[in-house]
Each structure stands twice: as structure tokens, then as C-alpha cells.
Design an enzyme around this catalytic site. Structure first.
Site, PDB file in Angstrom:
ATOM      1  N   LYS A  83       7.606  13.012   3.913  1.00 24.28           N
ATOM      2  CA  LYS A  83       6.393  12.699   4.549  1.00 24.28           C
ATOM      3  C   LYS A  83       6.353  11.178   4.920  1.00 24.28           C
ATOM      4  CE  LYS A  83       2.401  11.338   3.732  1.00 24.28           C
ATOM      5  NZ  LYS A  83       2.116  10.537   4.835  1.00 24.28           N
ATOM      6  N   GLU A 141       8.192   2.650  -5.807  1.00 20.04           N
ATOM      7  CA  GLU A 141       8.489   1.490  -5.152  1.00 20.04           C
ATOM      8  C   GLU A 141       6.977   1.017  -4.618  1.00 20.04           C
ATOM      9  OE1 GLU A 141      11.189   0.012  -5.582  1.00 20.04           O
ATOM     10  OE2 GLU A 141      13.018   1.291  -5.995  1.00 20.04           O
ATOM     11  N   CYS A 147       7.080  -5.711   1.005  1.00 21.77           N
ATOM     12  CA  CYS A 147       6.628  -5.868  -0.488  1.00 21.77           C
ATOM     13  C   CYS A 147       7.460  -6.991  -0.955  1.00 21.77           C
ATOM     14  CB  CYS A 147       7.222  -4.317  -1.009  1.00 21.77           C
ATOM     15  SG  CYS A 147       8.961  -3.998  -0.634  1.00 21.77           S
ATOM     16  N   GLU A 152      -1.841  -8.738  -3.370  1.00 26.15           N
ATOM     17  CA  GLU A 152      -0.887  -8.451  -2.087  1.00 26.15           C
ATOM     18  C   GLU A 152      -1.717  -8.527  -0.722  1.00 26.15           C
ATOM     19  OE1 GLU A 152       0.962  -4.592  -1.646  1.00 26.15           O
ATOM     20  OE2 GLU A 152       2.737  -5.667  -1.355  1.00 26.15           O
TER      21      GLU A 152
END
Ligand code: NAD
Length: 454
Positions: A152, A227, A261, A354
């Protein structure tokens, strides 16, 4: 239908049917049906199909790079490199089927040995920032190990995954082995996580969704690799080549418009060199070429969407802390300028969360101990850099920082042949490198009695 938007123009570039949970169920049924035959394909033949997929991607490298550049808004030079990495990833794991080695273990009364068995159907859920590259880090080892796959992609960037599905079929991958489902995470993604016929979920995305996946997977004790997000530090010591570091470090946070990331979005600079560092960094940031992703000289494109730009902007509510900024083109597009906040304390929101956009926090420090303390003062632990000319210090600090992927005097984060993944809330498990195959297999232990008469 899902309208797929080009972030640099805000125009619709494609319409794609939107899948629902019923489509997930059909994809899982197809993958389940294809599994017995795929796992039985001789290792050398499975390897040959994987090499043919790599060749098929390579043959379409330019058009895939264009799709990725337009759909994700990333510079074409970056997109070309990423698709090159996809080719490399399939070639690297094409060696996998013939290297799924077991062990023989000394025991009493017999022989004991292990097999690495495929898990079955694996569900792969990926984000929009490196759409096909991150998909390939999962699809290639999963197929090499003999699993079948439901993939997906993120609903904002599904086009390259749909191309991969076609290329794989043309390369000889049997029907049902790789199934791409394009739909929202809240429905299709969640159905995959809870589906009783999916044996493992490999996910890349935010820590928040990662947490809900870990919870959802508990119901069926699914294997999970995650992750997740990061808030990494580039630590610049006064003994580093300051001009070199200040010219390089901006690319570790403004690359992919900060939607990475591995972004080193906290730049820790030893106080005695702070002024010189900021002076050189300002020159680099102001000269950064922000603009049309399809222009080969572009270094930074737009953000992925209007709502994401709003989220990024919330970290820079006013100009108070802005040391300097780069420019952006006028007109349509979800642009946000490369922005440097300085000096920032590690307790501020911009230094803790983040941002996933082109906003860097420059944080001064005094001495090695404080540098390590600040670098580790985060719930994340994905990447990071150390800039110093003192070899002993480089290794001391590398051992002391709690993070999965570090580079010394470099921005480098990811290579196909080396392990990638996070400490702490940046994830569970590792991708890439020789050991990723372990995450797509179960160990089976067999004891064979050699007793007389047995
Ligand atoms: P996201 O978590 O919103 O979405 C990622 C994927 O999960 C998408 O395909 C989405 O549809 C799906 N999803 C959303 N909700 C779901 C649910 N409840 N159940 C199942 N699936 C669901 O992340 P994003 O905004 O696409 O990407 C940005 C995030 O990804 C950042 O936090 C970034 O740090 C992280 N990221 C991590 C890595 C890494 O390797 N560690 C790499 C790239 C991006």
C-alpha cells in the site's frame, strides 16, 4: 477516485481508483493463493525474475524518475538517483534466494539444522517522501525470501508503485505475487494490519501511525518492522573543517525539502565557532536553488501538500527566531523557504518535534559531554552526523549517541548494502543490508534422530 496532485503546480496529474477494504481482502486472497507456487519456485529461477524486474525498472528509469519528481515534488536529479537505488536494491536482493542459509547445530543423538522459511503474505505500508525507493527496500527482500506481497503506497504518491506492479508482471513475476492497493491508511492500511491472512507488516511512516500499527498487530501477533520518525543531530565540533561542514550540513536538512526521516534538523555547533558556522551556512542556504522539480539544476522542491505546509509553518509562527532564510518561487506550488532558526534551545518545540520540512534549528553547545547529552535528549534515534578532525573523538561520540545510522564528516544515511533503522521511538528492526532477509523469514528448527532403528 483519488486525484493525484503535482505539488509544484497544484494541478491534478492523474486519477486513480480509490481502493476500499474489500479490495484489500481481494489482494490478500490473491497473495495467499499465489504463495504456495511462489515459495516453490527454484531459488535460481526466483533470482532470475528479480534480476528481470531490476532490468525492467532500469529500462524505464527516466520515465519513473519523472513520475516521482512530479508526484512527490522532488528534484529530478534526486528522483533519478532514487530510481537508480531501486534498481540496485532489486539486484542486491536477487542474490537472496540462493543465500537463505540455515545452520547445522551440534546436539546429542542426532542432527539438528535450521531452515529460513518465508512468512507467507506480507503487508507493506509506505509513505510519500521516497515512494518507490522505500517500497523497494521492502518488496525486494520480501519476494527474495519467497513471500507474496500486498503493497500500500501513500495515497498522495501511488503512481510509481502502480508502475512497479506492471513492470514486475512483464518481468515474469507470477500473477498475485505482488499486489498494489491504493487507498487511505485509515481504512485500507488498518485492514491490512488487522487482516488474519497477513503474516507480517513492514511499515515506514510516522511514529504516531507506527504506534497504532503495533497495537493493531497485537490482535493476530503479526510480525512487525517499523521505520518511523526522527529528530537527528548533526554535531559540529570546533575542531572540524567548519567551512566544509557549514556548506554541507544544510543539505542534510533541506534535502527532499526536509521531508526526510534522516534529516539532521538539529544542528549542534560548538559555541566558539558558532558565528563563523552561521556566516558560511547563510551563504549556502541563500544560494540554494529552490524551484521546478523538473529542472536539472534544482536542489529543493515544494512540500507535498497545502496541509503539510501549514503544519510546517506552525513551527515558525513569527520571525523572532529566524536567523536567515532562502527564497522560493512565486505562483502556485506548496513552497516553503529553507529556514534556519538560531540560536535554539533543545527544549523548544521546534527542537523536539519532527517538523518534516525545511526548518533547521542551530543549537550551541560547550564541550563533548554536552554535545552528546543534547544529541541524545530526544525520543527519536534514527540518524545523525559528527563533524570533527579528531579521530578518537569521532569514534567516542559515535558510540555514545543512541541512534541507528551515523556518518562522520558526511551527510550520508542510506546504502543498499548496509543496515538502516532506528533506536528508541524511531522504529523496530532494520532494512537494507544482508540481514534484512531475516525480517522476512521465520527460522524453523529440525531435529533428526540418528539413533539406531529410528
Ligand atoms: P504516515 O504515517 O501518515 O503514513 C505512512 C503510511 O501509513 C501511508 O501509506 C498511510 O496511508 C498509512 N497509514 C496511515 N494511517 C494508517 C493506519 N491507521 N493504519 C495503517 N496504515 C496507515 O506518514 P507520512 O506522512 O506518509 O510520512 C511521513 C513520516 O514517515 C515521517 O514521520 C517520517 O519520519 C516517516 N518516515 C520514516 C522513514 C524511516 O525509514 N524511518 C522513512 C521515511 C519516512
Amino acid at each position: 477516485m483519488l486525484s493525484i496532485v503535482e505539488p509544484a503546480t497544484e494541478e491534478v496529474m492523474a486519477e486513480v481508483p480509490r481502493a476500499g477494504t474489500g479490495d484489500v481482502d481481494s489482494a490478500v486472497a490473491a497473495a495467499r493463493g499465489a504463495f504456495p507456487a511462489w515459495r516453490a519456485v527454484a531459488p535460481g529461477d526466483r533470482a532470475a525474475i528479480m534480476r528481470a524486474i531490476a532490468d525492467g525498472i532500469e529500462a524505464k528509469l527516466d520515465s519513473l524518475a519523472r513520475i516521482e519528481a512530479r508526484n512527490a515534488g522532488k528534484p529530478i536529479s534526486d528522483a533519478t538517483g532514487e530510481i537508480g537505488m531501486v534498481v540496485e536494491t532489486f539486484r542486491y536482493y536477487a542474490a537472496g534466494p540462493e543465500r537463505l542459509l540455515g545452520k547445522t547445530i551440534p546436539v546429542a543423538g542426532g542432527v539438528d539444522f535450521t531452515f529460513r522459511e518465508p512468512m507467507g503474505v506480507v503487508g507493506l505500508i509506505v509513505p510519500w517522501n521516497f515512494p518507490l525507493a522505500i517500497a523497494s527496500w521492502k518488496v525486494a527482500p520480501a519476494l527474495a525470501a519467497g513471500n507474496t506481497v500486498v503493497l500500500k503506497p501513500a495515497e498522495l504518491t501511488p503512481l510509481s508503485a502502480l508502475e512497479l506492479e506492471k513492470i514486475a508482471l512483464e518481468a515474469g513475476l507470477p500473477e498475485g505475487v505482488l499486489n498494489v492497493v491504493v487507498g487511505p491508511g485509515s481504512t485500507c492500511g488498518q485492514r491490512m494490519v488487522e487482516h488474519p491472512d497477513i503474516n507480517k507488516i513492514a511499515f515506514t511512516g510516522s511514529t504516531e501511525v507506527g504506534r497504532s500499527i503495533a497495537e493493531g498487530a497485537a490482535g493476530t501477533i503479526k510480525r512487525v518492522t517499523l521505520e518511523l520518525g526522527g529528530k537527528s543531530a548533526a554535531v559540529v565540533f570546533a575542531d572540524a573543517d567548519i567551512d566544509k561542514a557549514a556548506a554541507a550540513v544544510p543539505y542534510a536538512v533541506f534535502g527532499n525539502a526536509g521531508q526526510d526521516c534522516c534529516a539532521r534538523s538539529r544542528i549542534l555547533v560548538e559555541r566558539s565557532q558558532l558565528d563563523r558556522f552561521l556566516e558560511v551556512m547563510e551563504g549556502t542556504v541563500k544560494a540554494m536553488r529552490v524551484g521546478d522539480p523538473l529542472d536539472s539544476s534544482t536542489e529543493m522542491g515544494p512540500l507535498i501538500s497545502a496541509s503539510h505546509r501549514e503544519a510546517v509553518a506552525s513551527f515558525v509562527p513569527d520571525e523572532r527566531n529566524v536567523a536567515f532564510r532562502g527564497g522560493v518561487p512565486e505562483g502556485p506550488g506548496y513552497w516553503f523557504p529553507p529556514t534556519v532558526l538560531a540560536p535554539v534551545s533543545n527544549t523548544e518545540r521546534a527542537a523536539r518535534e519532527e517538523i518534516f520540512g525545511p526548518v533547521a534549528c542551530v543549537i550551541p553547545f560547550d564541550g563533548e559531554e554536552e554535545a552528546v547529552r543534547i544529541a541524545n535528549d530526544t525520543e527519536y534515534g534514527l540518524s545523525g552526523s559528527i563533524w570533527t578532525r579528531d579521530g578518537g573523538r569521532a569514534l567516542r561520540v559515535a558510540r555514545a549517541i543512541d541512534t541507528g545510522v551515523l556518518s562522520i564528516n558526511s551527510n550520508s544515511s542510506v546504502r543498499v548494502s548496509t543496515p538502516f533503522g532506528g533506536f528508541k521511538q524511531s522504529g523496530i528492526g532494520r532494512e537494507l543490508g544482508p540481514d534484512a532477509l531475516d525480517h522476512y523469514t521465520e527460522v524453523k528448527n529440525v531435529y533428526y534422530s540418528t539413533e539406531e532403528g529410528s
